[in-house]
Design a protein around this motif. Structure first.
Motif, mmCIF file in Angstrom:
data_model
loop_
_atom_site.group_PDB
_atom_site.id
_atom_site.type_symbol
_atom_site.label_atom_id
_atom_site.label_comp_id
_atom_site.label_asym_id
_atom_site.label_seq_id
_atom_site.Cartn_x
_atom_site.Cartn_y
_atom_site.Cartn_z
ATOM 1 N N GLY A 273 0.809 -1.217 0.000
ATOM 2 C CA GLY A 273 0.000 0.000 0.000
ATOM 3 C C GLY A 273 0.840 1.263 0.000
ATOM 4 N N LYS A 274 0.476 2.197 -0.862
ATOM 5 C CA LYS A 274 1.190 3.480 -0.943
ATOM 6 C C LYS A 274 0.977 4.264 0.352
ATOM 7 C CE LYS A 274 1.205 7.918 -3.462
ATOM 8 N NZ LYS A 274 0.734 8.659 -4.645
ATOM 9 N N GLY A 275 2.098 4.656 0.980
ATOM 10 C CA GLY A 275 2.020 5.340 2.265
ATOM 11 C C GLY A 275 2.723 6.689 2.262
ATOM 12 N N PHE A 278 2.255 12.782 3.370
ATOM 13 C CA PHE A 278 1.811 14.012 2.726
ATOM 14 C C PHE A 278 2.543 14.168 1.405
ATOM 15 C CE2 PHE A 278 1.051 18.540 1.906
ATOM 16 C CZ PHE A 278 -0.327 18.552 2.115
ATOM 17 N N ASP A 279 1.786 14.507 0.364
ATOM 18 C CA ASP A 279 2.368 14.651 -0.967
ATOM 19 C C ASP A 279 2.277 16.109 -1.424
ATOM 20 O OD1 ASP A 279 3.321 14.382 -3.525
ATOM 21 O OD2 ASP A 279 1.590 13.249 -4.297
ATOM 22 N N THR A 280 3.390 16.838 -1.238
ATOM 23 C CA THR A 280 3.412 18.230 -1.713
ATOM 24 C C THR A 280 3.723 18.279 -3.208
ATOM 25 O OG1 THR A 280 5.787 18.467 -1.374
ATOM 26 C CG2 THR A 280 4.366 19.034 0.499
ATOM 27 N N SER A 296 -4.277 12.503 2.408
ATOM 28 C CA SER A 296 -4.905 11.191 2.185
ATOM 29 C C SER A 296 -4.035 10.270 1.333
ATOM 30 C CB SER A 296 -6.252 11.375 1.491
ATOM 31 O OG SER A 296 -6.054 11.849 0.159
ATOM 32 N N ASP A 297 -2.798 10.690 1.048
ATOM 33 C CA ASP A 297 -1.980 9.931 0.100
ATOM 34 C C ASP A 297 -1.377 8.654 0.709
ATOM 35 O OD1 ASP A 297 -1.367 9.835 -2.588
ATOM 36 O OD2 ASP A 297 0.510 10.947 -2.422
ATOM 37 N N MET A 298 -1.790 8.381 1.952
ATOM 38 C CA MET A 298 -1.373 7.122 2.593
ATOM 39 C C MET A 298 -2.565 6.167 2.741
ATOM 40 S SD MET A 298 -3.019 8.619 4.981
ATOM 41 C CE MET A 298 -3.202 7.212 6.069
ATOM 42 N N ALA A 384 -3.270 2.017 -4.063
ATOM 43 C CA ALA A 384 -2.610 3.314 -4.049
ATOM 44 C C ALA A 384 -3.501 4.448 -4.550
ATOM 45 C CB ALA A 384 -1.353 3.252 -4.933
ATOM 46 N N THR A 385 -3.363 5.601 -3.921
ATOM 47 C CA THR A 385 -3.923 6.845 -4.458
ATOM 48 C C THR A 385 -2.881 7.343 -5.462
ATOM 49 O OG1 THR A 385 -2.880 7.924 -2.557
ATOM 50 C CG2 THR A 385 -5.257 7.522 -2.426
ATOM 51 N N LEU A 386 -2.860 6.698 -6.639
ATOM 52 C CA LEU A 386 -1.687 6.859 -7.494
ATOM 53 C C LEU A 386 -1.747 7.995 -8.499
ATOM 54 C CD1 LEU A 386 1.045 5.476 -7.489
ATOM 55 C CD2 LEU A 386 0.304 4.089 -9.418
HETATM 56 ZN ZN ZN Z 1 1.110 10.901 -4.314
#
Ligand code: ZN
Ligand code: BES
Ligand code: MN
Length: 508
Positions: A273-275, A278-280, A296-298, A384-386
């Protein structure tokens, strides 16, 4: 690295009971449907006989439609308050998801109430389980950070009784306890998603999961956690996780949770799972507007970890190897630059053309590591929130499934359908793979802009053994609800994928 002990507070959940006799609560929930006749309404209260012919006239005059997500409260009836929840058009066989959503909408409308009885058309255990799930999933609040105003916030419905004469005591009990487990772990996923990056870092994610594992019984339940810290990740060659995490003061982690069933092991699945806590966007900084949603990117990591705990608590005879690569994607003087080349675990090199395409980098490390396990796998699934392209293609309520094995994906799609989650198959067209070619490394982390969801899937496919059945679930849209609450789905983290994964394992 041994997991450190920290505590975790699992939000109090609605307690569930069943009755086939007297109604003791002062709130009664029943179904409302439209009939064939124009403007006609009917009540669906399952095994409970509700005398309410005169009420139907009043409801019709009020403009009630019986549509899904419509909830109408009226004082009176056999109880203090009568609640009508829409089931759509009259049918002899309501889908379990229709029941789940209607129960959820009602439970949401009963925030602040202490107890309610639900009389809905439940014909069998599956339907009973769906109503029970709808109640606990709808009755969710996230108030951890409400501080001084906490006491003014409405608490979720505390107790629910389901009216049913259709199942035996033992069957009903297991349907309710299964719903409680699904509810508890969906709430854990939602809590993790809703927790902001100020309070959820790669390190604290591992600690929260270690605490949840302990609450689930730890080794007694067959659960074991192992954590890689940044030093170990570097030393062992996890270039994707290290590269994505190196711009942040909160160093990356890799969390492994294994579940070994007590009895015979029928199958063994790896979940990845994509963890990204935080994705800036890293040095390819995302626009400010809407960036907050990237807490929510985890969601993928939360879903696969919580699913593993749920599978363990249900005692299912399938071994699980869960892998959560955790990092915070930040811009800084130590962040990965566009054109940097990193080496994924196992040796493949990647030219990082866009540091905002970070999910695939951490997943590549974890996918390769998961396949290096000494135990033979029957399948591997990443969640994943890919990609933003997923949301463009399928919207915010339908997730995508990509695969190298159509049989495995059919199995999953059936499980998802029966769990009441919307997934849709998407292709991995070979001709798009060439767009990921790099002149300086084995591949680049971005390719053709068109079909961005598929290109991301093709990137991951490069890190999966062709012989191993693999599913890639892109949940970018459905993981986080930025719109209004609906059915049993609250605003914020939804917990999507957990129910489908548990169902897949139950059907294995
Ligand atoms: Zn991301
Ligand atoms: N986390 C995002 C994807 C995302 C977008 C999730 C919207 C949820 C809602 C991911 O890391 C990302 O930034 N993807 C890029 C990839 C692109 C640079 C190839 C995207 O989709 O724009
Ligand atoms: Mn990104």
């Amino acid at each position: 690295m041994k997991p450190t002990k920290t505590s975790i507070t699992l939000a109090p959940m609605t307690t569930l009971k069943i009755t086939d006799g007297l109604i003791k609560d002062d709130v009664l929930v029943v179904g409302l449907v439209s009939t064939n006749t124009k403007g006609g309404l009917a009540i669906e209260s399952g095994d409970y006989d509700l005398e309410a012919k005169n009420l139907l006239v009043a409801l019709s005059e009020m403009g009630a439609s019986g549509k899904a997500d419509e909830v109408i409260k009226i004082p009176g009836g056999p109880t203090r308050l009568l609640v009508f929840t829409g089931l759509g058009t009259k049918s002899t066989n309501y889908s379990h998801e229709t029941l789940r959503r209607a129960a959820g909408s009602a439970a949401r409308a009963l925030m602040g109430s202490s107890s309610a009885t639900f009389a809905l058309p439940v014909k069998n255990n599956e339907a009973l389980n769906a109503v029970a799930e709808g109640i606990v999933l709808g009755a969710y609040v996230f108030s951890e950070f409400k501080g001084t105003t906490k006491s003014e916030n409405k608490a979720s419905l505390a107790h629910a009784t389901i009216f049913s004469k259709s199942s035996s005591k033992a069957e009903a009990k297991s349907a309710l306890s299964r719903a409680m487990i699904i509810g508890k772990y969906t709430h854990l996923v939602r809590d993790l998603i809703n927790t902001p990056p100020s309070h959820l870092t790669p390190d604290s994610f591992t600690k929260k999961l270690a605490a949840a594992i302990k609450l689930a019984g730890g080794a007694n339940s067959g659960l074991k956690a192992t954590i890689w810290d940044e030093k170990k990740l570097k030393a062992e060659g996890f270039g994707g996780i290290v590269g994505v995490g190196q711009g942040s003061a909160n160093p990356p982690r890799l969390l492994h949770i294994s579940y070994t069933p007590k009895a015979k092991v029928f199958k063994r699945y790896a979940l990845v799972g994509k963890g990204i806590t935080f994705d800036t966007g890293g040095l390819n900084l995302k626009p400010g507007l809407g960036m907050e949603a990237m807490k929510s990117d985890m969601s993928g990591a939360a879903a696969i970890c919580a699913a593993t705990l749920a599978i363990a608590e249900l005692g299912l005879p399938v071994a699980i190897e869960a892998w959560a690569p955790l990092a915070e994607n930040m811009p800084s003087d130590t962040a990965t630059r566009p054109s940097d080349i990193i080496t994924i675990f196992g040796g493949k090199t990647v030219e990082v053309l866009n540091p905002d395409a970070e999910g695939r980098l951490v997943l590549a490390d974890a996918l390769v590591k998961a396949q290096a396990s000494k135990n033979k796998l029957d399948g591997i699934i990443d969640v994943a929130t890919l990609t933003g392209a997923q949301v463009v293609a399928l919207g915010t309520r339908t997730s995508a499934v990509m695969t190298n094995n159509s049989e495995f994906s059919e199995l999953f799609l059936n499980a998802a359908r029966s769990a009441g989650e919307q997934f849709w198959p998407m292709p991995l067209p070979v001709e798009l793979r060439a767009s990921l070619d790099s002149p300086v490394a084995d591949l680049a982390n971005i390719g053709d802009k068109n079909g961005g969801m598929l290109v991301a899937g093709l990137f991951l496919k490069d890190f999966v053994n062709d012989e191993l059945p693999w599913l890639h679930l892109d949940i970018a849209g459905p993981a986080y609800n930025e719109g209004k609450a609906h059915g049993y789905t609250p605003v914020g983290g939804t917990g999507v994928a957990l129910r489908s994964l548990v169902r897949l394992v139950e059907q294995a």
